[in-house]
Design an enzyme around this catalytic site. Structure first.
Site, PDB file in Angstrom:
ATOM      1  N   HIS A  94       0.891  -1.171   0.128  1.00 23.36           N
ATOM      2  CA  HIS A  94       0.010   0.057   0.142  1.00 23.36           C
ATOM      3  C   HIS A  94       0.910   1.278  -0.092  1.00 23.36           C
ATOM      4  O   HIS A  94       1.808   1.429   0.798  1.00 23.36           O
ATOM      5  CB  HIS A  94      -0.898  -0.031   1.133  1.00 23.36           C
ATOM      6  CG  HIS A  94      -1.455   1.210   1.632  1.00 23.36           C
ATOM      7  ND1 HIS A  94      -2.330   2.049   0.494  1.00 23.36           N
ATOM      8  CD2 HIS A  94      -1.742   1.714   2.639  1.00 23.36           C
ATOM      9  CE1 HIS A  94      -2.760   3.075   0.959  1.00 23.36           C
ATOM     10  NE2 HIS A  94      -2.623   3.105   2.584  1.00 23.36           N
ATOM     11  N   HIS A  96       1.214   5.434  -0.906  1.00 25.61           N
ATOM     12  CA  HIS A  96       0.432   7.056  -1.111  1.00 25.61           C
ATOM     13  C   HIS A  96       0.936   7.761  -2.119  1.00 25.61           C
ATOM     14  O   HIS A  96       1.475   8.915  -1.952  1.00 25.61           O
ATOM     15  CB  HIS A  96       0.605   7.851   0.235  1.00 25.61           C
ATOM     16  CG  HIS A  96      -0.011   7.286   1.607  1.00 25.61           C
ATOM     17  ND1 HIS A  96      -0.263   8.230   2.437  1.00 25.61           N
ATOM     18  CD2 HIS A  96      -0.702   6.061   1.695  1.00 25.61           C
ATOM     19  CE1 HIS A  96      -0.950   7.261   3.657  1.00 25.61           C
ATOM     20  NE2 HIS A  96      -0.976   6.265   3.053  1.00 25.61           N
ATOM     21  N   TYR A 121       0.551  -3.445 -20.350  1.00 24.15           N
ATOM     22  CA  TYR A 121       1.260  -3.864 -18.879  1.00 24.15           C
ATOM     23  C   TYR A 121       0.234  -3.470 -17.866  1.00 24.15           C
ATOM     24  O   TYR A 121       0.002  -4.067 -16.723  1.00 24.15           O
ATOM     25  CB  TYR A 121       2.497  -3.633 -18.604  1.00 24.15           C
ATOM     26  CG  TYR A 121       3.447  -4.430 -19.318  1.00 24.15           C
ATOM     27  CD1 TYR A 121       4.068  -5.579 -18.897  1.00 24.15           C
ATOM     28  CD2 TYR A 121       4.122  -4.194 -20.638  1.00 24.15           C
ATOM     29  CE1 TYR A 121       4.840  -6.572 -19.278  1.00 24.15           C
ATOM     30  CE2 TYR A 121       4.992  -5.169 -21.422  1.00 24.15           C
ATOM     31  CZ  TYR A 121       5.132  -6.122 -20.836  1.00 24.15           C
ATOM     32  OH  TYR A 121       6.249  -7.143 -21.408  1.00 24.15           O
TER      33      TYR A 121
END
Length: 216
Positions: A94, A96, A121
């Site tokens: 994860h 930002h 891709y």
């Protein structure tokens, strides 16, 4: 060097690479990977991807109990949701990352297919990316939202927050989330310029050739 020691070092090396290239910043982002015994290694809460210590990663056993290392990221419900619903998940990342977050704040035609089909891709590494609504960071509802997808998506975009990707191993997860960020960047770069993306026929050809889960 044991397999787990190598995995710890690989996680920190890849996290540092993401940090050094500006794909996440400060103490943002979290990463986890499945160990050989069915447990998890997880980045600790409040840590920077640029300064992770292999020896201080949070360690969970196969029952989901925290058994060693520092306290884990507050986004554990998000990671657990992917592992519990996708049998192929060996790692979750994860970030930002700036461009994907920016794109999540703009109008979107289809929340179930957040990224436009610009490159092969983007399709091959991510399949369809689900845009989820905004949640307060650490809210268990994020995990519930991922569980609600019943394992049909390997990548989601948390609105105003950041992307989350699950893959077979930590290297594949990092490669896929980089692809997500680059596709978001391309989308913003060409926004309003009528770019020529992949046609539906071209997308279907990729789906067929590379056995991508697409229509679920």
């Amino acid at each position: 060097m044991s397999t787990e020691t190598a995995l710890r070092e690989q996680m920190c090396l890849l996290a540092r690479s993401l940090f050094d290239r500006g794909l996440t910043h400060g103490s943002t982002g979290n990463i986890s990977a499945r160990t050989e015994d069915g447990g998890l290694l997880v980045s600790p809460t409040g840590t920077s991807f640029g300064r992770l210590d292999p020896g201080r990663l949070s360690r969970f056993d196969a029952r989901g109990q925290h058994v060693a290392g520092d306290a884990p990221t507050k986004e554990m419900p998000l990671h657990s949701a992917f592992y519990d619903t996708r049998s192929t998940a060996g790692a979750v990342v994860h970030l930002h990352s700036c461009h994907s977050v920016a794109l999540s704040m703009l109008p979107v035609e289809d929340a179930a297919n957040f990224l436009p089909p610009l490159t092969p891709y983007g399709i091959m590494k991510l399949g369809k990316v689900q845009l989820l609504p905004f949640f307060v960071p650490g809210d268990p509802a994020m995990g519930a939202a991922v569980r609600g997808l019943a394992g049909k998506r390997s990548a989601v975009m948390l609105a105003n927050h950041g992307p989350v990707v699950a893959a077979k191993d930590v290297e594949a997860a990092c490669n896929a989330i980089e692809e997500l960020e680059d596709t978001a960047r391309l989308t913003l770069m060409t926004r309003g310029m009528s770019p020529q993306g992949l046609t539906e026929a071209q997308v279907q050809a990729l789906v067929t050739k590379f056995d991508i889960a697409w229509d679920d």
